[in-house]
Design an enzyme around this catalytic site. Structure first.
Site, PDB file in Angstrom:
ATOM      1  N   LYS A 108       4.239  -6.475   3.968  1.00 33.18           N
ATOM      2  CA  LYS A 108       3.930  -5.076   3.706  1.00 33.18           C
ATOM      3  C   LYS A 108       3.668  -4.381   5.020  1.00 33.18           C
ATOM      4  O   LYS A 108       3.238  -4.995   5.997  1.00 33.18           O
ATOM      5  CB  LYS A 108       2.739  -4.923   2.757  1.00 33.18           C
ATOM      6  CG  LYS A 108       1.393  -5.409   3.271  1.00 33.18           C
ATOM      7  CD  LYS A 108       0.623  -4.486   4.188  1.00 33.18           C
ATOM      8  CE  LYS A 108       0.464  -3.103   3.594  1.00 33.18           C
ATOM      9  NZ  LYS A 108      -0.291  -2.204   4.559  1.00 33.18           N
ATOM     10  N   THR A 129      -7.969  11.251   1.470  1.00 30.02           N
ATOM     11  CA  THR A 129      -8.634  12.292   0.692  1.00 30.02           C
ATOM     12  C   THR A 129      -7.797  12.755  -0.479  1.00 30.02           C
ATOM     13  O   THR A 129      -8.240  13.542  -1.278  1.00 30.02           O
ATOM     14  CB  THR A 129      -8.953  13.512   1.590  1.00 30.02           C
ATOM     15  OG1 THR A 129      -7.740  13.954   2.216  1.00 30.02           O
ATOM     16  CG2 THR A 129      -9.956  13.133   2.660  1.00 30.02           C
ATOM     17  N   THR A 186      -0.351  -2.717  10.965  1.00 29.48           N
ATOM     18  CA  THR A 186      -1.023  -2.747   9.671  1.00 29.48           C
ATOM     19  C   THR A 186      -0.055  -3.400   8.750  1.00 29.48           C
ATOM     20  O   THR A 186       0.672  -2.751   8.040  1.00 29.48           O
ATOM     21  CB  THR A 186      -1.335  -1.394   9.105  1.00 29.48           C
ATOM     22  OG1 THR A 186      -2.213  -0.791   9.977  1.00 29.48           O
ATOM     23  CG2 THR A 186      -2.069  -1.503   7.792  1.00 29.48           C
ATOM     24  N   GLU A 188       6.468   5.505   7.310  1.00 21.76           N
ATOM     25  CA  GLU A 188       6.097   6.645   6.470  1.00 21.76           C
ATOM     26  C   GLU A 188       6.862   7.895   6.888  1.00 21.76           C
ATOM     27  O   GLU A 188       6.689   8.417   7.981  1.00 21.76           O
ATOM     28  CB  GLU A 188       4.589   6.868   6.552  1.00 21.76           C
ATOM     29  CG  GLU A 188       3.820   5.752   5.861  1.00 21.76           C
ATOM     30  CD  GLU A 188       2.374   5.639   6.296  1.00 21.76           C
ATOM     31  OE1 GLU A 188       1.644   4.854   5.656  1.00 21.76           O
ATOM     32  OE2 GLU A 188       1.968   6.300   7.273  1.00 21.76           O
ATOM     33  N   THR A 202       0.866  -1.192   0.000  1.00 23.64           N
ATOM     34  CA  THR A 202       0.000   0.000   0.000  1.00 23.64           C
ATOM     35  C   THR A 202       0.898   1.235   0.000  1.00 23.64           C
ATOM     36  O   THR A 202       1.331   1.687  -1.044  1.00 23.64           O
ATOM     37  CB  THR A 202      -0.987   0.000   1.180  1.00 23.64           C
ATOM     38  OG1 THR A 202      -0.288  -0.214   2.408  1.00 23.64           O
ATOM     39  CG2 THR A 202      -2.029  -1.089   1.003  1.00 23.64           C
ATOM     40  N   ASN A 259      -0.094  11.351   6.483  1.00 19.09           N
ATOM     41  CA  ASN A 259      -1.282  10.803   7.136  1.00 19.09           C
ATOM     42  C   ASN A 259      -2.401  11.811   7.331  1.00 19.09           C
ATOM     43  O   ASN A 259      -3.526  11.428   7.643  1.00 19.09           O
ATOM     44  CB  ASN A 259      -0.878  10.175   8.481  1.00 19.09           C
ATOM     45  CG  ASN A 259      -0.254   8.799   8.282  1.00 19.09           C
ATOM     46  OD1 ASN A 259      -0.943   7.849   7.985  1.00 19.09           O
ATOM     47  ND2 ASN A 259       1.064   8.732   8.392  1.00 19.09           N
TER      48      ASN A 259
END
Length: 395
Positions: A172, A395, A183, A267, A146, A390
């Site tokens: 992942k 969006t 996650t 991230e 992802t 994040n």
């Protein structure tokens, strides 16, 4: 790249993800019945694929795993349960299998229903492309990603007893990563011949030292899954009891190798923080202290700034909720002592800061007493890139 025998792979794009160049569906099929073990999220909000796969492991009769990315199929009610089950039926039909022999993983945005028409098309395409090549393994690894910056892979061969065992794994995970899984999806494949009980026991030990010892943001997800699949082609008989401890040791080290790649790809991360805690009354206490340090945004941002701010680290150790003996406490940052026997010592802040800046990994060694408990835990630092990413992820 050496792959275990007895598996075929495919990774395809079926349109779950918006980007046209991103694979989003992976299929792994065994040539015969596979021994399967699983560990799953400890979140009380659990995605439909976790409920399904958890009910089917451990097993000695799994034949396939289907994985989609871009959509978590979490918090989707009864429709989500029906869709996860439908995925197993679609794989069974495409590959001529029993539907009950198929496991499911999903990852992506929470609260969106699966586009089952695209999933059906993707499963059909993946079934047509199945083979045991390295290229197909890599395509399968791409299909589970992802927000990852790249593949997370591990490979190994080990002689254990009379079995020469080949391991290969894909994972992942980059954000929403907290211990007790994250996650994160992981698929560990090997050709060992094990019983389902021995496989499950080994995976639980390995996961505790690896996937349950990492974090990025302390956020335990709804979909976390690691499955171990064993084809049994390495031997005609199960691994002897006297060799199970060695298998567990090798599997644990292998899973640590894979799991460490997740916080390294956190991230926006600039550093991996390796936290080594010793001197606790027991290993569980040491892990609780390590997790407390790992989850501290003040510690994480100090590391981002290459700041040897030892007070933040010791403070986080002190509020972990387990026994700490201040008069015995020590702290080293990248091997340099900064705090000893409960009091600061003189150190060269510039030298330590430069060492932090020069290496992707920052090592914090914390002693909290004279007990036997130890733990090693890995996390990432916290950067403005993480916040930016994040804040607009969905969006």
């Amino acid at each position: 790249m050496q792959l275990p025998q007895g598996f075929r792979f495919a990774g395809v794009r079926c349109g779950i993800k918006a980007k046209a160049d991103r694979k989003d569906l992976t299929l792994v099929v065994g040539d015969r019945d596979l021994v399967a073990a699983g560990v799953y999220t400890q979140n009380k909000i659990v995605a439909a694929p976790v409920v399904l796969s958890r009910s089917r492991t451990p097993s000695s009769a799994v034949r396939a795993v289907v994985i989609n990315s871009g959509n978590a199929n979490a918090c989707t009610g009864q429709q989500g349960d029906r869709d996860a089950l439908a995925m197993t039926n679609l794989v069974a039909k495409a590959c001529d299998l029993d539907p009950s022999s198929v496991l499911v993983m999903s990852t992506g945005i929470i609260g969106h229903k699966l586009p089952m028409d695209r999933i059906e098309q993707g499963i059909g395409a993946a079934a047509d492309q199945l083979n045991d090549s390295s290229d197909n393994f890599l395509a399968a690894a791409d299909g589970i990603l992802t927000t990852d910056q790249g593949r997370k892979l591990a490979f190994r061969c080990e002689q254990i007893g009379d079995q020469k065992i080949t391991f290969a794994a894909m994972a992942k995970g980059a954000g929403m990563i907290g211990p007790n899984m994250a996650t994160m999806l992981g698929l560990v494949l090997c050709d060992a011949n094990l019983t389902k009980i021995d496989a499950q026991r080994a995976l639980r030990v390995a996961a505790d030292a690896s996937f349950n010892s990492i974090s990025v943001d302390g956020h335990t997800s709804t979909n976390d899954t690691v499955n171990l699949l064993c084809s049994g082609t390495a031997s005609a008989t199960p691994l002897a009891e006297e060799h199970l401890a060695r298998f567990t040791e090798v599997l644990t080290d292998f899973c640590i190798e894979l799991a460490k790649q997740i916080p390294a790809d956190g991230e926006g991360a600039h550093h991996v923080i390796e936290i080594r805690v010793g001197g606790s009354d027991c290993d569980a206490d040491a892990k609780q202290i390590a997790k407390s340090i790992a989850d501290s945004p003040l510690v994480k941002t100090a590391v981002t700034g290459n700041d040897p701010n030892w007070g933040r680290i010791m403070s986080a150790a002190g509020y972990a909720g387990v026994l700490v003996r201040p008069e015995l406490c020590q702290l080293k940052i990248n091997g340099s002592m900064v705090f000893d026997k409960g009091q600061p010592i003189d150190f060269d802040e510039k030298t330590i800061s430069e060492s932090m800046a020069a290496d992707k990994t920052v090592v914090l060694e914390v002693t909290v007493g004279d007990g036997p408990g130890t733990s090693v835990f890995w996390t990432s630092d916290l950067t403005t890139d993480y916040v930016t990413f994040n804040s607009d992820y969905s969006t």
